[in-house]
Enzyme design. Structure first.
Site, PDB file in Angstrom:
ATOM      1  N   PHE B 120       0.791  -1.140  -0.012  1.00 46.67           N
ATOM      2  CA  PHE B 120       0.005   0.153   0.001  1.00 46.67           C
ATOM      3  C   PHE B 120       0.830   1.268   0.105  1.00 46.67           C
ATOM      4  O   PHE B 120       2.100   1.171   0.214  1.00 46.67           O
ATOM      5  CB  PHE B 120      -0.895  -0.093   1.354  1.00 46.67           C
ATOM      6  CG  PHE B 120      -2.210  -0.290   0.934  1.00 46.67           C
ATOM      7  CD1 PHE B 120      -2.765  -1.280   0.147  1.00 46.67           C
ATOM      8  CD2 PHE B 120      -3.529   0.509   1.658  1.00 46.67           C
ATOM      9  CE1 PHE B 120      -4.041  -1.529   0.141  1.00 46.67           C
ATOM     10  CE2 PHE B 120      -4.837   0.681   1.310  1.00 46.67           C
ATOM     11  CZ  PHE B 120      -4.938  -0.587   0.433  1.00 46.67           C
ATOM     12  N   GLN B 242      -8.891  13.974   4.470  1.00 51.65           N
ATOM     13  CA  GLN B 242      -7.970  13.248   3.148  1.00 51.65           C
ATOM     14  C   GLN B 242      -8.975  13.167   1.914  1.00 51.65           C
ATOM     15  O   GLN B 242     -10.127  12.740   2.044  1.00 51.65           O
ATOM     16  CB  GLN B 242      -7.691  11.869   3.614  1.00 51.65           C
ATOM     17  CG  GLN B 242      -7.072  10.950   2.706  1.00 51.65           C
ATOM     18  CD  GLN B 242      -6.355   9.752   3.188  1.00 51.65           C
ATOM     19  OE1 GLN B 242      -6.921   8.849   3.512  1.00 51.65           O
ATOM     20  NE2 GLN B 242      -5.159   9.908   3.671  1.00 51.65           N
ATOM     21  N   HIS B 244      -9.052  11.105  -1.241  1.00 54.21           N
ATOM     22  CA  HIS B 244      -8.353   9.910  -1.628  1.00 54.21           C
ATOM     23  C   HIS B 244      -8.275   9.852  -3.290  1.00 54.21           C
ATOM     24  O   HIS B 244      -9.273  10.409  -4.076  1.00 54.21           O
ATOM     25  CB  HIS B 244      -9.253   8.651  -1.605  1.00 54.21           C
ATOM     26  CG  HIS B 244      -8.759   7.368  -1.806  1.00 54.21           C
ATOM     27  ND1 HIS B 244      -8.415   6.804  -3.021  1.00 54.21           N
ATOM     28  CD2 HIS B 244      -8.463   6.210  -0.698  1.00 54.21           C
ATOM     29  CE1 HIS B 244      -7.979   5.728  -2.868  1.00 54.21           C
ATOM     30  NE2 HIS B 244      -8.154   5.365  -1.513  1.00 54.21           N
ATOM     31  N   LEU B 254     -15.486   4.781  -3.994  1.00 52.51           N
ATOM     32  CA  LEU B 254     -13.977   4.382  -3.916  1.00 52.51           C
ATOM     33  C   LEU B 254     -13.412   3.330  -4.908  1.00 52.51           C
ATOM     34  O   LEU B 254     -14.231   2.454  -5.008  1.00 52.51           O
ATOM     35  CB  LEU B 254     -13.708   3.997  -2.300  1.00 52.51           C
ATOM     36  CG  LEU B 254     -12.502   3.469  -1.885  1.00 52.51           C
ATOM     37  CD1 LEU B 254     -11.576   4.794  -1.985  1.00 52.51           C
ATOM     38  CD2 LEU B 254     -12.453   2.847  -0.409  1.00 52.51           C
ATOM     39  N   GLU B 257      -6.798   1.768  -2.786  1.00 53.33           N
ATOM     40  CA  GLU B 257      -5.526   1.880  -3.099  1.00 53.33           C
ATOM     41  C   GLU B 257      -4.691   0.816  -3.449  1.00 53.33           C
ATOM     42  O   GLU B 257      -3.599   0.613  -4.012  1.00 53.33           O
ATOM     43  CB  GLU B 257      -4.664   2.356  -1.863  1.00 53.33           C
ATOM     44  CG  GLU B 257      -3.524   3.011  -1.972  1.00 53.33           C
ATOM     45  CD  GLU B 257      -2.924   3.985  -0.800  1.00 53.33           C
ATOM     46  OE1 GLU B 257      -3.606   4.812  -0.555  1.00 53.33           O
ATOM     47  OE2 GLU B 257      -2.019   3.218  -0.176  1.00 53.33           O
ATOM     48  N   ARG B 288      -1.072   9.288   0.079  1.00 46.51           N
ATOM     49  CA  ARG B 288      -2.189   9.782  -0.533  1.00 46.51           C
ATOM     50  C   ARG B 288      -2.642  11.312  -0.897  1.00 46.51           C
ATOM     51  O   ARG B 288      -2.866  11.635  -2.060  1.00 46.51           O
ATOM     52  CB  ARG B 288      -3.608   9.452   0.448  1.00 46.51           C
ATOM     53  CG  ARG B 288      -3.764   7.969   0.128  1.00 46.51           C
ATOM     54  CD  ARG B 288      -4.960   7.504   0.880  1.00 46.51           C
ATOM     55  NE  ARG B 288      -5.376   5.922   0.740  1.00 46.51           N
ATOM     56  CZ  ARG B 288      -6.180   5.487   1.705  1.00 46.51           C
ATOM     57  NH1 ARG B 288      -6.871   6.159   2.492  1.00 46.51           N
ATOM     58  NH2 ARG B 288      -6.226   4.046   1.355  1.00 46.51           N
ATOM     59  N   HIS B 355     -12.514  11.661   1.506  1.00 43.86           N
ATOM     60  CA  HIS B 355     -12.552  10.223   1.900  1.00 43.86           C
ATOM     61  C   HIS B 355     -12.529  10.130   3.331  1.00 43.86           C
ATOM     62  O   HIS B 355     -13.103   9.155   3.960  1.00 43.86           O
ATOM     63  CB  HIS B 355     -11.332   9.497   1.555  1.00 43.86           C
ATOM     64  CG  HIS B 355     -11.220   8.099   1.788  1.00 43.86           C
ATOM     65  ND1 HIS B 355     -12.128   7.098   1.293  1.00 43.86           N
ATOM     66  CD2 HIS B 355     -10.173   7.388   2.371  1.00 43.86           C
ATOM     67  CE1 HIS B 355     -11.914   5.952   1.602  1.00 43.86           C
ATOM     68  NE2 HIS B 355     -10.637   6.006   2.031  1.00 43.86           N
ATOM     69  N   ARG B 402      -3.549  10.356   6.705  1.00 40.51           N
ATOM     70  CA  ARG B 402      -3.448   8.883   7.102  1.00 40.51           C
ATOM     71  C   ARG B 402      -2.786   8.173   5.960  1.00 40.51           C
ATOM     72  O   ARG B 402      -2.998   8.345   4.672  1.00 40.51           O
ATOM     73  CB  ARG B 402      -5.011   8.402   7.232  1.00 40.51           C
ATOM     74  CG  ARG B 402      -5.252   7.101   7.573  1.00 40.51           C
ATOM     75  CD  ARG B 402      -6.528   6.682   7.924  1.00 40.51           C
ATOM     76  NE  ARG B 402      -7.672   6.847   6.880  1.00 40.51           N
ATOM     77  CZ  ARG B 402      -7.758   5.907   6.059  1.00 40.51           C
ATOM     78  NH1 ARG B 402      -7.133   4.662   5.929  1.00 40.51           N
ATOM     79  NH2 ARG B 402      -8.818   5.784   5.194  1.00 40.51           N
TER      80      ARG B 402
END
Lengths: 238, 591
Positions: B120, B242, B244, B254, B257, B288, B355, B402
């Site tokens: 990730f 955040q 995304h 969504l 990732e 991100r 997100h 995050r």
């Protein structure tokens, strides 16, 4: 376009009725949930459940032009011929066979009760290891097509056997979950689980009608799972 | 007016991953616990988490080390994550993930039979020196669904008392500000009940619905933040939102990732893999915030795709049908449904989409809510009786940005930690705050306001206006004058929402009333966000300003604290004192 929706408010209505709405979708192939949201902007008394709006939470199961499905992932073009073009009304009713609380909101208590009856949790009494319990990719693959259930109740409420005996026949959703644990190599309660299903109603009221398979919005196959449990029961009996 | 009171040792508000992990802990120890959730628990937004739960369980790499995960998380936070909390999360993480597996969570597996882990963004080995790590434990691309259902199943087994489809409307506090429980409405009948408890745990999730374009569920309306702010509880780092990188253009849904973790990458209209220019080492697996900004620069520079050039493409077809169908089956479904694109054959149109809320109610590692004790920077005191866990809380393990896969870990680690702490506190004897009739009247005021409304603007139109205000002024890139204007617009919306109209006043399953109450909460979150974003005069993590383009460690290596009583922004020290490892000193953050 025209939308015809089942309405019932227990405080004001003596009986349910269908109410017509005219909604401007701009000719777009919206999801049924988007259309419902437009209706609610006109009439805030319209009641329905919704949450994730992407087909994973299972809130907005309903009967759409005669077929159960999730409003959020059913585009108008997939409802019935002529609906997208505005030639035919979009018809929304609550999931069949469960008591209506209000409008498209049904009381799902019976459905959840059947789910709880299959003890839908892993049972393994051996001491836990310091890391995870090992499971081969092949064994793990056996629960694919089972664990993905979102408890939307589209299947059980399309099943005639469930309509007749919602208290005694567990219904396709609960049986799919039963098999999800029977098929899990980590679960040790196989015999106990099977014992609880070995009566004329719990499982054997399934007549293989397969409505559950044709409506499941996640493409799962409860009838196949029920077939596997039947085989396990048969083997256990001999 | 007197209302029915029900009494518990502890109540948990919210049935997502954090709430159900906390309730499970307390149910196992036999304390009288209720879980109040506005939706049936498996409809909570945790269900939408896809890619996985990041944790150093040393499956993909037998030498993996939680300290490396900690380093990545501190760096990802742009150095305003609290290092004691990050240390706790990363070190306790493996145990909590193994517990989930023992509960039955159907993780994907490696050939050795261990839990499958995928790469990730923002992950490294050996403190950033050893290349890309694969640390995110996955159940295909449905990890949140698998986790949430597993926790629900365990709560059933352990006899948690659920109040499903009950809406918590207000926190009840006594004159000292100690929490006494919540006022909640049974959605089915309309009955209002006081849930009285020694411990009140907020696990109400995020508030992505303050923006028009979000990956968040429709239920993510910041109810816990709204209740906290109205009760005078401050919020921390609430400007940190955040975006995304990969929400499906138009729909907002969504795309994990994990797609890039499995080898997918982003391309612009020229077919160029543009992340190579912005993050030469990590490329598409940079943080991100970095990827989202890079995508926006491509779009703003005229290299976006589509007829309006307002998105880029996520390319996956080179991974092959087999990998896509075994590792990313949910994404294939979602893309076909919402983008009309089959990833096996064509790329997915994606755009940065709101997100996750990094900010929230400040807490310590036991989930105890904190407030400033009167002016000294960094001095915080616990609020007796009040706890917060999961997205609504700001421990802070995410700081200004995050990392992917860290939210699910946050949920289970701190849900569990709060449960353990409360168990222990209850055994030793916790006080029950006793609200008087004035306290109860205050908590009921908002319900009465809506029920007495006779005319005014509609909830739906005001909500839309609030969302577009936030979208326009507080997005990926921010600018001082636009934000000042945004703060004014939100203030104007506050007075109009205070006069708005609830048309349907019936009792049975009245979703219009719930949406009206949710609008109040959206407003609270939006106002705090706007004031905090305008006030933080620097760029850090997800907070990126044209007028202050650089990180300012001299003035802003700290948490922001928004005080609802004064509507002023204060500061609070970041914790740089982990217990078992050396402090990670702030460095220039590159990927």
């Amino acid at each position: 376009m025209k939308v015809s929706i089942y309405r019932y408010n227990p405080e004001t209505d003596r009986e349910p009725y269908m109410k017509e709405y005219e909604v401007d979708t701009g000719g777009k192939d919206l999801m049924v949930l988007d259309v419902l949201n437009l209706v609610k902007e006109q009439d805030d008394s319209m009641g329905y459940r919704r949450s994730c709006r992407e087909g994973v939470c299972g809130s907005d199961g309903m009967n759409i032009n005669g077929k159960n499905g999730l409003a959020c992932i059913t585009p108008l073009s997939a409802t019935a011929p002529g609906v997208l073009e505005g030639k035919k009304a979009l018809i929304l009713r609550p999931l069949p066979g469960l008591p209506v609380i209000r409008d498209l909101v049904v009381d799902m208590t019976m459905f959840y009760n059947q789910y709880e009856k299959v003890q839908p949790y892993l049972q393994n009494n051996t001491p836990v290891p310091a890391i995870e319990r090992l499971q081969s990719p092949e064994d793990r693959e056996k629960i694919d097509g089972l664990y993905e259930c979102i408890l939307c109740a589209c299947c059980s409420t399309s099943c005639p056997s469930f309509w007749w005996n919602p208290d005694k026949f567990l219904g396709p959703a609960a049986l799919l979950q039963s098999y999800r644990f029977l098929a899990d190599s980590r679960d040790q309660a196989t015999d106990e689980r099977l014992g609880k299903l070995d009566d004329p109603f719990s499982l054997f009221r399934c007549r293989g009608i397969m409505n559950c398979v044709s409506v499941c919005p996640k493409g799962l196959n409860p009838t196949r799972a029920i077939g596997h449990i039947r085989e396990m029961l048969l083997e256990r009996a001999v | 007016m007197s209302i029915r009171t029900v009494t518990f040792d502890a109540i948990v508000v919210g049935g997502g991953g954090a709430g159900m992990r906390a309730s499970l802990q307390m149910a196992q120890s036999g304390f009288k616990t209720a879980l109040i959730s506005k939706v049936f628990p498996t409809r909570s937004h945790t269900v939408s988490a896809q890619g996985g739960i990041t944790c150093a369980i040393a499956s993909a790499d037998p030498n993996d080390d939680w300290r490396w995960h900690m380093y990545d998380t501190v760096k990802g936070s742009d150095y305003i994550g609290d290092q004691d909390a990050i240390e706790y999360m990363c070190s306790v993480g493996p145990q909590t993930v193994f517990e989930l597996e023992h509960m039955g969570l159907p993780f994907s597996r490696t050939e050795e039979g261990r839990i499958y882990q995928r790469p990730f963004g923002g992950q490294s080995k050996n403190f950033g020196e050893g290349g890309q790590a694969a640390r995110t434990c996955a159940a295909a691309d449905r990890t949140g669904h698998a986790l949430l259902h597993t926790l629900y199943q365990q709560n059933l087994k352990n006899g948690t008392q659920f109040y499903s489809e009950w809406y918590a409307a207000e926190l009840v506090t006594d004159a000292r500000g100690h929490a006494a429980g919540v006022i909640a409405i049974c959605i089915e009948t309309g009955e209002t009940v006081f849930f009285k408890a020694k411990a009140t745990v907020f696990a109400t999730g995020g508030a992505g619905r303050i923006y028009s374009s979000t990956t968040n569920a429709l239920i993510n309306t910041g109810d816990g933040i709204g209740m906290a702010l109205r009760a005078g509880v401050p919020v921390q780092d609430i400007e940190m939102w955040q975006f995304h990188p990969t929400g499906i253009a138009g729909a907002g849904t969504l795309v994990t990732e994990g797609c890039r973790g499995e080898g997918g990458y982003l391309i612009n209209k020229d077919g160029e893999r543009f992340m190579e220019r912005y993050a030469p080492n990590a490329k598409d697996l940079a943080g991100r915030d970095v990827v989202a900004r890079s995508m926006m620069m491509e779009i703003l520079d005229g290299r976006g795709c589509g007829p309006n050039g307002d998105y880029v493409y996520l390319k996956l077809d080179h991974l092959g049908e087999e990998v896509l169908h075994s590792r990313l089956p949910g994404i294939c479904e979602l893309s076909k449904t919402f983008a009309h694109a089959d990833p096996v054959k064509e790329p997915i149109p994606v755009v940065p989409t709101c997100h996750y809320m990094m900010g929230g109610i400040p807490t310590n590692i036991h989930g105890q809510a904190l407030r400033l004790d009167g002016g000294h920077q960094g001095q915080a005191e616990q609020i007796p009786g009040l706890f917060a866990v999961g997205e609504v809380a700001c421990v802070s393990v995410h700081g200004a940005n995050r990392l992917g896969g860290n939210s699910l870990l946050d949920l289970v680690v701190f849900g569990r930690a709060a449960g353990l702490y409360i168990e222990d506190a209850l055994r030793q004897g916790m006080d029950q705050a006793e609200p008087n009739s004035d306290d109860m009247d205050r908590a009921m005021a908002r319900l009465r306001r809506w029920d007495d409304s006779k005319g005014g603007e509609s909830v739906a139109s005001l909500r839309k206006e609030l969302q577009s205000t936030m979208q326009n002024a507080f997005g990926v890139f921010r600018k001082g004058d636009l934000m000042i204007d945004g703060v004014k617009k939100v203030a104007d919306l506050r007075s109009r929402i205070g006069e708005a109209h609830l048309g349907d006043k019936s009792q049975a399953f009245n979703t219009a009333r719930i949406e009206a109450l949710e609008l109040d909460n959206l407003l609270e979150v939006a106002e705090a966000t706007a004031i905090a974003a305008e006030g933080r005069t620097e760029s850090r993590g997800a907070h990126s300003r044209y007028d202050y383009p650089d990180r300012d460690d001299e003035n802003w290596l700290c948490h922001s604290i928004f005080d609802p009583k004064t509507k002023q922004l204060g500061k609070r020290d970041v914790n740089f004192k982990p217990k078992t490892v050396d402090t990670f000193q702030p460095k220039v953050r590159t990927y």
